[in-house]
Design an enzyme around this catalytic site. Sequence first.
Site: not given
Length: 244
Positions: A14, A58, A62, A102, A125, A129, A206, A227
């Site tokens: 970011s 993150t 979240k 997201d 999961g 996310a 990612y 990602g």
Amino acid sequence: MYGLIGKKLGHSFSANFFNTKFKNEGINESYRLFPLNDIELLPSLISSNPELKGLNVTIPYKEAVIPYLDHISPDAEEIGAVNVIKISSKKEKTILEGYNTDWIGFKDALTPFLNEKVDKALILGTGGASKAVYYALKTLGIEATKVSRTPSPDYLRYSDLDESIIRSRLLIINTTPLGMFPENHTLPFIPYEYLTDEHLMFDLVYNPSITEFMKKGAEKRALTINGLQMLHNQAIEAWKIWSE
């Protein structure tokens, strides 16, 4: 100033993404990383940085950040997770508004790879996310089932996954941090031997760009996606919120 809060931020893209954007577009702003050992430190972070206009959120905050917000957007409320906070002032009071980009980032990254055969999905999961991914799949009309390590009537367990389940769900999304740098060798425990060349494997991780989860899919000729595009998409949506 803008920034990112989370627990471990060494993997994050970011700061580079936004600082490069600001430089290239002549925007007089900066973006910083703010690792927090506890979400309870958020109010003091904001009060000690009055120039903050927005934050990304993150892992693992979240969901935990929601009680600290003054307002939350309808989609973020339905999802139950926030990854973008807009910070403003009203009559000397600091206002925190929560959003979720997201789900948009994921949806826009996934859609070009979908076909009519993909009508069911497994979401590995159950964190913040995964909630955004579930919401995005619902908007696409794809039936999704979450998989958890914790026994629950609402989720499948990893030990429940068999050939029938894997073969009937052609989209499998890893929303866990398994495989993320520096734990590159880790991956979700699923029966990869039942994958086919019709499967689509989407890893929200990612870094590294090719995870062990993706490698297992590629061995079975499945299409694999990391990602990074999702991250770019959600960041662009976050900037729209901050700059409107």
